[in-house]
Write a protein that holds these residues in place. Structure first.
Motif, PDB file in Angstrom:
ATOM      1  N   ALA A  28     -64.791 -41.996   0.282  1.00  0.00           N
ATOM      2  CA  ALA A  28     -63.756 -40.956   0.279  1.00  0.00           C
ATOM      3  C   ALA A  28     -64.380 -39.568   0.199  1.00  0.00           C
ATOM      4  O   ALA A  28     -63.928 -38.630   0.870  1.00  0.00           O
ATOM      5  CB  ALA A  28     -62.794 -41.182  -0.885  1.00  0.00           C
ATOM      6  N   ARG A  29     -65.423 -39.435  -0.602  1.00  0.00           N
ATOM      7  CA  ARG A  29     -66.078 -38.124  -0.725  1.00  0.00           C
ATOM      8  C   ARG A  29     -66.739 -37.714   0.583  1.00  0.00           C
ATOM      9  O   ARG A  29     -66.649 -36.559   0.995  1.00  0.00           O
ATOM     10  CB  ARG A  29     -67.101 -38.153  -1.846  1.00  0.00           C
ATOM     11  CG  ARG A  29     -67.865 -36.855  -1.951  1.00  0.00           C
ATOM     12  CD  ARG A  29     -68.246 -36.538  -3.347  1.00  0.00           C
ATOM     13  NE  ARG A  29     -68.905 -35.249  -3.369  1.00  0.00           N
ATOM     14  CZ  ARG A  29     -68.468 -34.234  -4.054  1.00  0.00           C
ATOM     15  NH1 ARG A  29     -67.392 -34.358  -4.778  1.00  0.00           N
ATOM     16  NH2 ARG A  29     -69.112 -33.099  -4.054  1.00  0.00           N
ATOM     17  N   ARG A  30     -67.405 -38.658   1.248  1.00  0.00           N
ATOM     18  CA  ARG A  30     -68.031 -38.340   2.539  1.00  0.00           C
ATOM     19  C   ARG A  30     -66.972 -37.913   3.558  1.00  0.00           C
ATOM     20  O   ARG A  30     -67.191 -36.973   4.323  1.00  0.00           O
ATOM     21  CB  ARG A  30     -68.812 -39.544   3.057  1.00  0.00           C
ATOM     22  CG  ARG A  30     -70.116 -39.744   2.331  1.00  0.00           C
ATOM     23  CD  ARG A  30     -70.943 -40.859   2.973  1.00  0.00           C
ATOM     24  NE  ARG A  30     -72.036 -41.213   2.094  1.00  0.00           N
ATOM     25  CZ  ARG A  30     -72.215 -42.402   1.545  1.00  0.00           C
ATOM     26  NH1 ARG A  30     -71.390 -43.387   1.824  1.00  0.00           N
ATOM     27  NH2 ARG A  30     -73.225 -42.633   0.743  1.00  0.00           N
ATOM     28  N   GLN A  31     -65.853 -38.594   3.565  1.00  0.00           N
ATOM     29  CA  GLN A  31     -64.784 -38.241   4.493  1.00  0.00           C
ATOM     30  C   GLN A  31     -64.217 -36.862   4.163  1.00  0.00           C
ATOM     31  O   GLN A  31     -63.956 -36.057   5.053  1.00  0.00           O
ATOM     32  CB  GLN A  31     -63.668 -39.284   4.467  1.00  0.00           C
ATOM     33  CG  GLN A  31     -62.579 -39.028   5.489  1.00  0.00           C
ATOM     34  CD  GLN A  31     -63.095 -39.045   6.914  1.00  0.00           C
ATOM     35  OE1 GLN A  31     -63.758 -39.995   7.327  1.00  0.00           O
ATOM     36  NE2 GLN A  31     -62.818 -38.009   7.667  1.00  0.00           N
ATOM     37  N   ALA A  32     -64.041 -36.582   2.876  1.00  0.00           N
ATOM     38  CA  ALA A  32     -63.523 -35.275   2.463  1.00  0.00           C
ATOM     39  C   ALA A  32     -64.492 -34.162   2.851  1.00  0.00           C
ATOM     40  O   ALA A  32     -64.070 -33.088   3.304  1.00  0.00           O
ATOM     41  CB  ALA A  32     -63.267 -35.263   0.959  1.00  0.00           C
TER      42      ALA A  32
END
Length: 51
Positions: A28-32
């Protein structure tokens, strides 16, 4: 032989699975971060409005 007989404690399973617990958060952090990078590049590319 049970894991406790091999010298492993009752928390061995939790400790070995810890990495898997954080995988969704990392994803999720990479996508954000990718979304924010895209937003910044798009925002800077927009023409300035004249008032």
């Amino acid at each position: 032989m049970a894991p406790s007989c091999l010298g492993y404690g009752p928390y061995t399973f939790a400790l070995t699975r810890t990495e898997e617990l954080f995988t969704p958060e990392r994803t999720a952090r990479r996508q954000a971060e990718a979304d924010l990078t895209w937003l910044r590049s798009t925002w800077n590319a927009l023409p300035a409005e004249s008032c």
